[in-house]
Design a protein around this motif. Structure first.
Motif, PDB file in Angstrom:
ATOM      1  N   PHE A 288      -9.583 -27.088  10.513  1.00 39.57           N
ATOM      2  CA  PHE A 288      -9.397 -27.435   9.109  1.00 39.57           C
ATOM      3  C   PHE A 288      -9.085 -26.194   8.267  1.00 39.57           C
ATOM      4  O   PHE A 288      -9.669 -25.137   8.453  1.00 39.57           O
ATOM      5  CB  PHE A 288     -10.661 -28.109   8.580  1.00 39.57           C
ATOM      6  CG  PHE A 288     -10.591 -28.511   7.130  1.00 39.57           C
ATOM      7  CD1 PHE A 288      -9.951 -29.678   6.760  1.00 39.57           C
ATOM      8  CD2 PHE A 288     -11.162 -27.716   6.149  1.00 39.57           C
ATOM      9  CE1 PHE A 288      -9.885 -30.057   5.426  1.00 39.57           C
ATOM     10  CE2 PHE A 288     -11.101 -28.086   4.812  1.00 39.57           C
ATOM     11  CZ  PHE A 288     -10.454 -29.253   4.447  1.00 39.57           C
ATOM     12  N   GLY A 289      -8.155 -26.364   7.333  1.00 41.04           N
ATOM     13  CA  GLY A 289      -7.848 -25.291   6.393  1.00 41.04           C
ATOM     14  C   GLY A 289      -6.809 -24.307   6.869  1.00 41.04           C
ATOM     15  O   GLY A 289      -6.611 -23.264   6.235  1.00 41.04           O
ATOM     16  N   GLY A 290      -6.139 -24.601   7.997  1.00 44.01           N
ATOM     17  CA  GLY A 290      -5.028 -23.756   8.403  1.00 44.01           C
ATOM     18  C   GLY A 290      -5.266 -22.873   9.606  1.00 44.01           C
ATOM     19  O   GLY A 290      -4.571 -21.864   9.786  1.00 44.01           O
ATOM     20  N   GLN A 291      -6.231 -23.214  10.453  1.00 43.48           N
ATOM     21  CA  GLN A 291      -6.476 -22.417  11.661  1.00 43.48           C
ATOM     22  C   GLN A 291      -5.593 -22.960  12.795  1.00 43.48           C
ATOM     23  O   GLN A 291      -5.655 -24.145  13.100  1.00 43.48           O
ATOM     24  CB  GLN A 291      -7.948 -22.481  12.074  1.00 43.48           C
ATOM     25  CG  GLN A 291      -8.963 -22.515  10.935  1.00 43.48           C
ATOM     26  CD  GLN A 291      -8.697 -21.570   9.801  1.00 43.48           C
ATOM     27  OE1 GLN A 291      -8.315 -20.417   9.995  1.00 43.48           O
ATOM     28  NE2 GLN A 291      -8.871 -22.047   8.580  1.00 43.48           N
ATOM     29  N   GLU A 292      -4.799 -22.093  13.412  1.00 40.55           N
ATOM     30  CA  GLU A 292      -3.853 -22.547  14.435  1.00 40.55           C
ATOM     31  C   GLU A 292      -3.787 -21.601  15.623  1.00 40.55           C
ATOM     32  O   GLU A 292      -3.760 -20.380  15.462  1.00 40.55           O
ATOM     33  CB  GLU A 292      -2.431 -22.633  13.866  1.00 40.55           C
ATOM     34  CG  GLU A 292      -2.212 -23.674  12.811  1.00 40.55           C
ATOM     35  CD  GLU A 292      -0.751 -23.752  12.402  1.00 40.55           C
ATOM     36  OE1 GLU A 292       0.127 -23.413  13.233  1.00 40.55           O
ATOM     37  OE2 GLU A 292      -0.477 -24.130  11.250  1.00 40.55           O
ATOM     38  N   VAL A 293      -3.736 -22.181  16.813  1.00 39.82           N
ATOM     39  CA  VAL A 293      -3.318 -21.502  18.030  1.00 39.82           C
ATOM     40  C   VAL A 293      -2.169 -22.332  18.579  1.00 39.82           C
ATOM     41  O   VAL A 293      -2.335 -23.519  18.864  1.00 39.82           O
ATOM     42  CB  VAL A 293      -4.449 -21.415  19.076  1.00 39.82           C
ATOM     43  CG1 VAL A 293      -3.935 -20.749  20.352  1.00 39.82           C
ATOM     44  CG2 VAL A 293      -5.652 -20.675  18.523  1.00 39.82           C
ATOM     45  N   ASN A 294      -0.998 -21.737  18.715  1.00 36.86           N
ATOM     46  CA  ASN A 294       0.183 -22.443  19.214  1.00 36.86           C
ATOM     47  C   ASN A 294       0.667 -21.782  20.498  1.00 36.86           C
ATOM     48  O   ASN A 294       0.835 -20.554  20.544  1.00 36.86           O
ATOM     49  CB  ASN A 294       1.311 -22.382  18.176  1.00 36.86           C
ATOM     50  CG  ASN A 294       0.894 -22.981  16.846  1.00 36.86           C
ATOM     51  OD1 ASN A 294       0.627 -24.166  16.748  1.00 36.86           O
ATOM     52  ND2 ASN A 294       0.820 -22.140  15.810  1.00 36.86           N
ATOM     53  N   VAL A 295       0.893 -22.572  21.537  1.00 37.95           N
ATOM     54  CA  VAL A 295       1.345 -22.058  22.823  1.00 37.95           C
ATOM     55  C   VAL A 295       2.602 -22.809  23.244  1.00 37.95           C
ATOM     56  O   VAL A 295       2.590 -24.047  23.313  1.00 37.95           O
ATOM     57  CB  VAL A 295       0.256 -22.225  23.911  1.00 37.95           C
ATOM     58  CG1 VAL A 295       0.737 -21.634  25.238  1.00 37.95           C
ATOM     59  CG2 VAL A 295      -1.055 -21.577  23.479  1.00 37.95           C
ATOM     60  N   PHE A 296       3.667 -22.062  23.528  1.00 40.66           N
ATOM     61  CA  PHE A 296       4.916 -22.658  24.003  1.00 40.66           C
ATOM     62  C   PHE A 296       5.248 -22.006  25.348  1.00 40.66           C
ATOM     63  O   PHE A 296       5.859 -20.934  25.401  1.00 40.66           O
ATOM     64  CB  PHE A 296       6.019 -22.463  22.963  1.00 40.66           C
ATOM     65  CG  PHE A 296       5.689 -23.115  21.651  1.00 40.66           C
ATOM     66  CD1 PHE A 296       5.851 -24.480  21.489  1.00 40.66           C
ATOM     67  CD2 PHE A 296       5.147 -22.385  20.608  1.00 40.66           C
ATOM     68  CE1 PHE A 296       5.500 -25.099  20.293  1.00 40.66           C
ATOM     69  CE2 PHE A 296       4.794 -22.988  19.412  1.00 40.66           C
ATOM     70  CZ  PHE A 296       4.971 -24.353  19.255  1.00 40.66           C
ATOM     71  N   GLN A 306      -4.365 -17.872  10.649  1.00 43.03           N
ATOM     72  CA  GLN A 306      -5.712 -18.055  10.129  1.00 43.03           C
ATOM     73  C   GLN A 306      -5.657 -18.086   8.606  1.00 43.03           C
ATOM     74  O   GLN A 306      -4.841 -17.397   7.990  1.00 43.03           O
ATOM     75  CB  GLN A 306      -6.632 -16.906  10.566  1.00 43.03           C
ATOM     76  CG  GLN A 306      -6.893 -16.834  12.059  1.00 43.03           C
ATOM     77  CD  GLN A 306      -7.792 -15.648  12.408  1.00 43.03           C
ATOM     78  OE1 GLN A 306      -7.492 -14.521  12.053  1.00 43.03           O
ATOM     79  NE2 GLN A 306      -8.896 -15.918  13.081  1.00 43.03           N
ATOM     80  N   ALA A 307      -6.556 -18.864   8.009  1.00 40.21           N
ATOM     81  CA  ALA A 307      -6.628 -18.949   6.554  1.00 40.21           C
ATOM     82  C   ALA A 307      -8.066 -19.235   6.140  1.00 40.21           C
ATOM     83  O   ALA A 307      -8.872 -19.705   6.947  1.00 40.21           O
ATOM     84  CB  ALA A 307      -5.698 -20.034   6.025  1.00 40.21           C
ATOM     85  N   THR A 308      -8.377 -18.959   4.909  1.00 40.38           N
ATOM     86  CA  THR A 308      -9.700 -19.272   4.378  1.00 40.38           C
ATOM     87  C   THR A 308      -9.751 -20.757   4.043  1.00 40.38           C
ATOM     88  O   THR A 308      -8.967 -21.232   3.223  1.00 40.38           O
ATOM     89  CB  THR A 308      -9.991 -18.454   3.118  1.00 40.38           C
ATOM     90  OG1 THR A 308      -9.976 -17.058   3.447  1.00 40.38           O
ATOM     91  CG2 THR A 308     -11.351 -18.818   2.531  1.00 40.38           C
ATOM     92  N   PRO A 309     -10.639 -21.525   4.686  1.00 43.40           N
ATOM     93  CA  PRO A 309     -10.710 -22.959   4.407  1.00 43.40           C
ATOM     94  C   PRO A 309     -11.477 -23.240   3.119  1.00 43.40           C
ATOM     95  O   PRO A 309     -12.474 -22.583   2.817  1.00 43.40           O
ATOM     96  CB  PRO A 309     -11.459 -23.512   5.623  1.00 43.40           C
ATOM     97  CG  PRO A 309     -12.290 -22.372   6.109  1.00 43.40           C
ATOM     98  CD  PRO A 309     -11.540 -21.115   5.778  1.00 43.40           C
TER      99      PRO A 309
END
Length: 329
Positions: A288-296, A306-309
């Motif tokens: 929630f709030g913009g936390q992402e791990v993306n794997v291609f 990462q962002a402050t939620p």
């Protein structure tokens, strides 16, 4: 694949630096003031790294529901080590609260159902990350008993519904199976081998680990820590040549569940595996709030955001789609 954080130039790794360098302007134009970190790895090397709001490579950010994907890895390690025998074991084997025949469906709930968010337990998540059902549970001393008293909405395994109950129960199952807590197990068999630094996850009054509510700031991870999780899966469960979680489990984790689109909770392009989000050409973790791990995997490409939620936070997937992925030559 070595993860000693080698740094390379985008061009050497087949990326267009002129596109990557548009990130700062894009974030400014979109007024994404809560963004703290943007990190890109190609071929196992850091090719782009930006920090904002006084963050740096050692700063730790709230991971929110990325914890769910981490807990999935811990479940896989439990399976590999024989601590749990099968994903199709009923959770009542570990949680006596679900072996008391409170509801005839309880005996049907398996570990696999928890991993695929298909337990069938009723859930209403509220709005803006304020959940009355969670608040009600937190006023009790025995959260597992409380969850076991909630009405069943569906037969287990029939429908996907993203909810907190399933991951809390999974944490409790892992803790009871290993005789400690899910945090203790994750720290020993995942965080230590990957050299990830994390404070202790908070515990419920009845003793299971969680990170989705108050006190979760201790579970914060850095962008580079999150990148290790992405690289672990990119390398089929290996870290610096050591098999941390089996290739078989990783493959199952990033395979769509048969129930994941049953109630229209997902977009046409997304699916869900074992607590990991699946895309047409990759997979990842979301918080929630913009936390992402993306794997291609086909591109040997990993990106972290990462962002402050906040209670009204948004996602920032457009940064990855509009800029980061477009830099691949």
């Amino acid at each position: 694949m070595s993860l000693d954080w080698q740094v390379s130039t985008p061009e050497k790794e087949g990326l267009d630096s002129s596109i990557l360098n548009q990130v700062d302007d894009y974030i400014r134009q979109k007024r994404y003031r809560l963004i703290n970190s943007v990190l890109v790895l190609k071929n196992g090397k850091i090719v782009f790294e930006r920090y904002y709001n006084k963050y740096n490579e050692n700063s730790r950010n709230n991971i929110k529901s990325i914890w769910k994907s981490i807990l999935s890895i811990a479940a896989g390690i439990c399976l590999d080590r024989g601590i749990i025998q099968s994903l199709d074991e009923p959770i009542g084997k570990y949680l006596q609260e679900f072996a008391r025949n409170n509801h005839p469906y309880h005996k049907l709930i398996t570990i696999r159902h928890l991993l695929t968010m298909s337990s069938g337990i009723y859930w209403n998540g509220g709005i803006h990350y304020h959940c009355p059902m969670i608040a009600q549970m937190m006023r009790t001393n025995d959260w597992i008993t409380h969850i076991s008293d909630i009405e069943m909405n569906n037969v287990p395994g029939m429908y996907f519904q993203y909810k907190e109950w399933d991951v809390m129960l999974l944490s409790a199952v892992i803790g009871r199976a290993c005789g400690a807590t899910a945090y203790d197990f994750t720290k020993e068999y995942l965080y230590k081998p990957l050299n990830i630094s994390s404070g202790r996850w908070p515990q419920s009054p009845c003793g299971f680990s969680y990170t989705v509510m108050k006190g979760e700031e201790e579970s914060d991870l850095s962008a580079r820590d999150l990148a290790k999780l992405g690289m672990l899966f990119l390398d089929h469960g290996k870290y610096n040549g050591n098999q941390i979680v089996s290739m078989k489990y990783v493959k199952e984790t990033i395979t769509p569940s048969v129930t994941n689109a049953s109630i229209g909770s997902l977009s046409d392009n997304d699916a869900y595996g074992f607590l990991w989000w699946l895309f047409p050409d990759g997979y990842g973790c979301r918080g929630f709030g913009g936390q992402e791990v993306n794997v291609f995997p086909d591109k040997h490409f990993v990106s972290i955001i990462q962002a402050t939620p906040t209670s009204s936070s948004k996602s920032y997937e457009d940064i990855n789609e509009t800029i980061l992925r477009q830099a691949i030559l």
